[in-house]
Structure formats: C-alpha cells, structure tokens
Enzyme design. Structure first.
Site, PDB file in Angstrom:
ATOM      1  N   LYS A 265     -12.194   4.563   3.875  1.00 51.32           N
ATOM      2  CA  LYS A 265     -12.357   3.321   3.111  1.00 51.32           C
ATOM      3  C   LYS A 265     -13.747   3.294   2.474  1.00 51.32           C
ATOM      4  O   LYS A 265     -14.764   3.367   3.170  1.00 51.32           O
ATOM      5  CB  LYS A 265     -12.170   2.115   4.031  1.00 51.32           C
ATOM      6  N   ASP A 270     -18.427  -5.611   0.217  1.00 54.81           N
ATOM      7  CA  ASP A 270     -17.285  -6.500   0.443  1.00 54.81           C
ATOM      8  C   ASP A 270     -17.759  -7.944   0.557  1.00 54.81           C
ATOM      9  O   ASP A 270     -18.140  -8.394   1.631  1.00 54.81           O
ATOM     10  CB  ASP A 270     -16.541  -6.079   1.710  1.00 54.81           C
ATOM     11  N   LYS A 277     -16.583 -14.510   1.594  1.00 55.85           N
ATOM     12  CA  LYS A 277     -17.106 -14.573   2.959  1.00 55.85           C
ATOM     13  C   LYS A 277     -18.253 -15.572   3.039  1.00 55.85           C
ATOM     14  O   LYS A 277     -18.922 -15.826   2.042  1.00 55.85           O
ATOM     15  CB  LYS A 277     -17.659 -13.193   3.358  1.00 55.85           C
ATOM     16  N   ASP A 288     -19.375  -1.416   4.370  1.00 53.09           N
ATOM     17  CA  ASP A 288     -17.913  -1.350   4.297  1.00 53.09           C
ATOM     18  C   ASP A 288     -17.416  -0.037   3.671  1.00 53.09           C
ATOM     19  O   ASP A 288     -16.219   0.132   3.462  1.00 53.09           O
ATOM     20  CB  ASP A 288     -17.377  -2.569   3.520  1.00 53.09           C
ATOM     21  N   ASP A 347      -9.848 -11.023   0.982  1.00 52.39           N
ATOM     22  CA  ASP A 347     -10.800 -10.350   1.866  1.00 52.39           C
ATOM     23  C   ASP A 347     -10.124  -9.277   2.727  1.00 52.39           C
ATOM     24  O   ASP A 347     -10.796  -8.496   3.387  1.00 52.39           O
ATOM     25  CB  ASP A 347     -11.502 -11.393   2.748  1.00 52.39           C
ATOM     26  N   ARG A 351      -7.084  -2.549   3.409  1.00 52.48           N
ATOM     27  CA  ARG A 351      -5.709  -2.034   3.488  1.00 52.48           C
ATOM     28  C   ARG A 351      -5.109  -1.857   2.101  1.00 52.48           C
ATOM     29  O   ARG A 351      -4.266  -0.993   1.888  1.00 52.48           O
ATOM     30  CB  ARG A 351      -4.864  -2.969   4.370  1.00 52.48           C
TER      31      ARG A 351
HETATM   32  N1  BES Z   1     -14.687  -5.249   5.875  1.00 50.55           N
HETATM   33  C1  BES Z   1     -14.030  -6.314   6.507  1.00 50.55           C
HETATM   34  C2  BES Z   1     -13.929  -6.142   8.015  1.00 50.55           C
HETATM   35  C3  BES Z   1     -15.169  -6.393   8.803  1.00 50.55           C
HETATM   36  C4  BES Z   1     -15.646  -7.685   8.964  1.00 50.55           C
HETATM   37  C5  BES Z   1     -15.805  -5.368   9.435  1.00 50.55           C
HETATM   38  C6  BES Z   1     -16.784  -7.902   9.735  1.00 50.55           C
HETATM   39  C7  BES Z   1     -16.920  -5.593  10.212  1.00 50.55           C
HETATM   40  C8  BES Z   1     -17.408  -6.865  10.359  1.00 50.55           C
HETATM   41  C9  BES Z   1     -12.612  -6.465   5.964  1.00 50.55           C
HETATM   42  O1  BES Z   1     -12.442  -6.148   4.641  1.00 50.55           O
HETATM   43  C10 BES Z   1     -12.237  -7.892   6.134  1.00 50.55           C
HETATM   44  O2  BES Z   1     -12.838  -8.709   5.499  1.00 50.55           O
HETATM   45  N2  BES Z   1     -11.248  -8.162   6.980  1.00 50.55           N
HETATM   46  C11 BES Z   1     -10.835  -9.480   7.241  1.00 50.55           C
HETATM   47  C12 BES Z   1      -9.329  -9.493   7.294  1.00 50.55           C
HETATM   48  C13 BES Z   1      -8.738 -10.881   7.341  1.00 50.55           C
HETATM   49  C14 BES Z   1      -8.972 -11.592   6.036  1.00 50.55           C
HETATM   50  C15 BES Z   1      -7.276 -10.749   7.627  1.00 50.55           C
HETATM   51  C16 BES Z   1     -11.438  -9.905   8.579  1.00 50.55           C
HETATM   52  O3  BES Z   1     -11.513  -9.075   9.493  1.00 50.55           O
HETATM   53  O4  BES Z   1     -11.858 -11.052   8.687  1.00 50.55           O
HETATM   54 ZN    ZN Z   2     -13.767  -4.818   3.851  1.00 53.24          ZN
HETATM   55 MN    MN Z   3     -12.851  -7.806   3.397  1.00 59.40          MN
END
Ligand code: BES
Ligand code: ZN
Ligand code: MN
Length: 493
Positions: A265, A270, A277, A288, A347, A351
């Site tokens: 990835k 992000d 966020k 990220d 966010d 995936r």
């Molecule tokens: N890059 C983030 C995941 C992440 C968040 C990694 C904080 C490390 C620390 C990912 O793209 C993301 O934002 N995931 C969301 C998914 C949710 C919206 C279903 C998450 O984990 O909040």
């Molecule tokens: Zn992400």
């Molecule tokens: Mn994200």
C-alpha cells in the site's frame, strides 16, 4: 557502521573498548578458547563488589583490565542465563549501543554474541547483533539545518570461535543486506509527504532497479486508466499529485518458477479524503506508504544478496485528500476485476487501491501473493504495536509467514478470515461496500481484500501497529522487511 568477524584469542585483539556479557548469577559470558583466566578472574572479582547486577540491560565501564591490551571494558547485563531469549538479547545490545554512544570510543570488540540464547545458534546471534546495532544507531537528520550532529560511527569486531567463522561470515553478509533494506524502508517512511510523493516513490524504485539489475515499470495515470483500475483511480482523483503504479521484477530464479508477489500500500498521505480525519496526529499518515516502502526495502535486500528466485513487487501509490473532484461517500466504483464497490467512507482507501493491485497480480501466475498495508486502526486496537495482523486463505502460507516472523523477531499473529464476517460488507447499491462497521474492523478489511484474491494463495499483513513508532521515538521501524526477507530466504532451501 563497520563490522568484521574475528576469531583470534583475546590477547591479540586491539580496539578502544571490549564488550563482555554478564549474567545475573554474576557469571561471565566467556569462552575458554577465546578468553583467558586472567580477565575472567578479574571480572569475577569486580562483580563480587556489587555495583553490577547483571540485570538485563545494566552496564558498567572498567579500565585497564588484565589479560587484554584493550584499555576500556564495558560489561553488559544479560539477566538470568536460563531466561535469555531473543528479545532480551536485543535489549542488551541496545543498552550496549546507548552506552557506547556516550563513551569516547570508535572501535569495539564484542563478545556479547557468544552467549547462548534459547532456541538459537551462533549464526542467528551474529546476524541479530549486527541488525540490532544498525537499528539502534539509525537516525533521520537529513532535513535538520541546526543541531545536525555528525552521526557517531563505530567499527565492530565481532568475535566467534574458529569453527564458526564461515557461518558468521554468512550471517554478516545477510545482516548487512537486510539492514540496508530496513534502512531504506525507514527513510522512505520518515520522509515528509511533500517530498515522498507517488512520483518520488516511482523514481526511487527505478533507481533501485538500476542498482540491482531489476526491471522496473512505473505506469502513469493514462496506463492505469487503460487497465481499468477504477477503484485505485477513484482514490487518486482528489489529489494533484499524479498516481503511479509501480511494478518491480526480480527474475533471478528458474524461468518456469512461479514468482512470489509482494503488494504494498503506497498512500503517501492519508488525510481521509472527504471523510476527513481529525487533526491530532494526522502527520503520522505520511507513514501510510510503509507497506510500499517495505516492498522496496525487501527488494533492496533481495537485490543486494542477488537471490536466485523470482519475486515481483507491485505498488499502487497516490494521496488520499479532500478536494472538489475527490471521491465522495456514496460514489460507486468499478474495480479492475469488474466488481462494483459502494464507497461509504473515503478513509477506507487502502483496500480500494489494493484490490486493483491484487487483480493485476493474477497476470504473473503467482506461487503466492502477499500484500502489506497500514490498513486499519482496528488492527492496532486488536494487536497493539508488537505483532502485525496476518490473514491468509492458505494454511501453509500462514504458517510459513508466522515462522519467518518468529525467526526474524518481526512477528505476525494470525487472525480469522471466516465467511461469517463477509456479510458486514453487504451494500444495497453495489456488489459490496468498502466498510463493514466498527466491529472487527481489521477483519472486514481483510475480507474485502479476499474477494480480489480468490485465484491464488494469498496473505495479507496489516502493519498499522508495527510500521512506525509514535511519541518521542517517532519514526519508521522498517517492519516487516525482516519477516519478508526471512520468508523469501526460507523458500531457497
Ligand atoms: N491508513 C489508515 C489506517 C490507520 C489509521 C493506520 C491509524 C494506522 C493508524 C486507513 O486508511 C484508514 O483510515 N482506515 C480506517 C478504516 C475505517 C474508515 C473503516 C480506520 O482504520 O479508521
Ligand atoms: Zn490509509
Ligand atoms: Mn484512510
């Protein structure tokens, strides 16, 4: 840092400082053929005075010890002899490095690695000695103009018994290639997102290709459109940095050997997109792209070792930002596989870029496909910062990754991919939604990916908790380059 293996007895060694391990029982970690009784008796008598406990990570500096020409002696505690495992060994090495940094020394003769560590051999000890020293001395100062201290450089003489000489040389070779790969991964992660863009990652991949004779393709927006990667392009829409799709081919195995495919990835920042966020700690979303960086670091190591194996690297890379043209909640995307995706949260973008890369991977007729991604905050809640989340549709592949993680001390813990979770991704308007609710968030993210990985043996590593550290020691860890390298090495024999 410089390392060399030495086998001469202590009297013949020359350097600024000698490092010797001590157990809590106040026993000296010595070796009859390497040490002499003069120094062992001296250290034993000093220990009796009670200022050095031998507790893990404790230390004591002494001067002008008998039996050696080396003027300074650094004792490092290894704790209880029977309890000395890989983790404690790492702690002791880090304690050594912290003390050395404060001392006025350049050349170091180390005997720490001759300790016997639960379940491991001298070759492992030597390899991890070097890797842990490299890890503990890594600094990222390139962008500081003031207080930019020159990094202290040491030269280490790593002592082993004559009969282990050859083995230790091989460990040294492996460790230097691995630590260079890890360093590469760390630095890419630590670079700020205004420098480390998708274009920058593409350039770095091409440089790496030139250095190691690896073919590298960097596809641009138009070529990505031709491939119909509607899901990946959906995420890239909100950014002014053009997306890139990087493919690396390390084809140094037999022609008919199916390749290992690594997919990383590469979100270089992000912000969450329209589902933006909160501001706190958002800077950390420069990390990220650590999955992508771990693929590049692994290629660096595999390239340096010139391993006779076929490995393909695939990196979809773009930014995830809010913008007038950005992807919106409610949008429906058509992925390269033809499956449609309702975006309920922009966010959950990782995936969306990975699914098209997983479809693209089919064309290599892979032996296995492993994707590496900072995918979910939920994985951090589940496993903390010690283990990466491991998911797989193949038990043998999962076992191989688990054991590679154990050996490299870069561990992963298997999580379920049961059918039960799949229905959380149901959508009223498309084949699936891109989120599955708060419950089991790391699992439903993996379930989403599994729908694009049905045609081959596949594993997914969620490295959201392991790729970097927050707080005072903020910085990329270089994980899971150790695990991936060990997995590939294990395939060679
Ligand atoms: N890059 C983030 C995941 C992440 C968040 C990694 C904080 C490390 C620390 C990912 O793209 C993301 O934002 N995931 C969301 C998914 C949710 C919206 C279903 C998450 O984990 O909040
Ligand atoms: Zn992400
Ligand atoms: Mn994200």
């Amino acid at each position: 840092m410089k390392f060399s293996i030495k086998t001469d007895p202590l009297e013949k060694q020359r350097s600024d400082v000698l490092v010797v391990g001590v157990y809590e029982s106040l026993k000296v970690v010595s070796d009859k053929t390497l040490f002499n009784t003069l120094i062992i008796n001296y250290i034993s008598s000093i220990l009796k005075r009670g200022d050095m406990t031998g507790k893990i990570g404790s230390s004591l500096i002494l001067y002008d010890a008998p039996g050696t020409k080396i003027p300074k002696l650094l004792l490092i505690g290894l704790g209880k002899e029977k309890e000395l495992d890989g983790k404690k060994y790492h702690t002791a090495i880090r304690a050594m490095v912290q003390t050395l940094k404060k001392m006025d020394v350049k050349t170091v003769t180390s005997y720490l690695q001759i300790a016997s560590i639960k379940g491991n051999h001298i070759e492992w000890n030597v390899e991890h000695f070097i890797n842990e020293v490299m890890d503990a001395t890594y600094e990222f100062n390139e962008l500081k103009t003031i207080n930019k201290k020159a990094k202290k450089v040491f030269e280490f003489f790593v002592i082993v018994d004559k009969k282990n000489h050859k083995m230790a040389e091989l460990s040294l070779q492996k460790a230097s290639a691995l630590s260079k790969g890890i360093e590469f991964t760390k630095t890419l992660g630590n670079l700020p997102p205004n420098i480390c863009t998708p274009t920058y990652l593409g350039k770095k991949a091409q440089e790496l290709g030139k250095e190691h004779g690896i073919k590298v393709d960097v596809l641009d927006q138009k070529q990505i459109e031709k491939l119909k990667m509607g899901s990946f392009l959906g995420v890239a829409k909100g950014s002014r940095q053009p997306p890139k799709f990087i493919v690396l081919h390390h084809n140094k195995g037999k022609k008919n050997q199916k390749p290992i495919v690594l997919v990383g990835k590469g979100i270089t920042f992000d912000a969450g997109g329209i589902s933006i966020k909160p501001a706190g700690d958002m800077d950390e979303m420069k990390y990220d792209m650590c999955g992508a960086a771990s693929v590049l670091g692994t290629f660096k190591t595999v390239g340096l070792l010139n391993l006779p194996i076929n490995v393909i690297g695939i990196i979809p890379t773009c930014e995830n930002l809010p913008d007038g043209l950005a992807l919106k909640p409610g949008d429906i995307l058509t992925s390269m596989s033809g499956q449609t995706i309702e975006v309920l949260n922009t966010d959950a973008e990782g995936r969306l870029i990975l699914c098209d890369a997983l479809t693209y991977a089919e064309k290599f007729d892979p032996a296995v496909v492993i994707d590496i991604a900072t995918l979910t905050g939920a994985c951090v809640i589940a496993l903390g910062h010690h283990a990466s989340g491991l998911y797989s549709n193949d038990d043998q592949l999962a076992k191989d990754l688990e054991s590679a993680g154990q050996i490299s001390m870069d561990r992963a813990w298997r999580m379920p991919l049961w059918e039960d979770y799949q229905s959380q991704l149901d959508s009223n308007f498309a084949d699936m939604a891109n989120i599955g609710g708060r419950a089991g968030g790391s699992i439903t993210a993996a379930c989403f990916l599994s729908r694009f990985a049905k045609k081959y043996k596949w594993a997914h590593l969620d490295i959201a908790g392991t790729a970097w550290k927050s707080g005072k020691a903020k910085g990329a860890t270089g994980r899971p380059v150790g695990l991936l390298t060990q997995f590939i090495l294990n395939k060679l024999h």
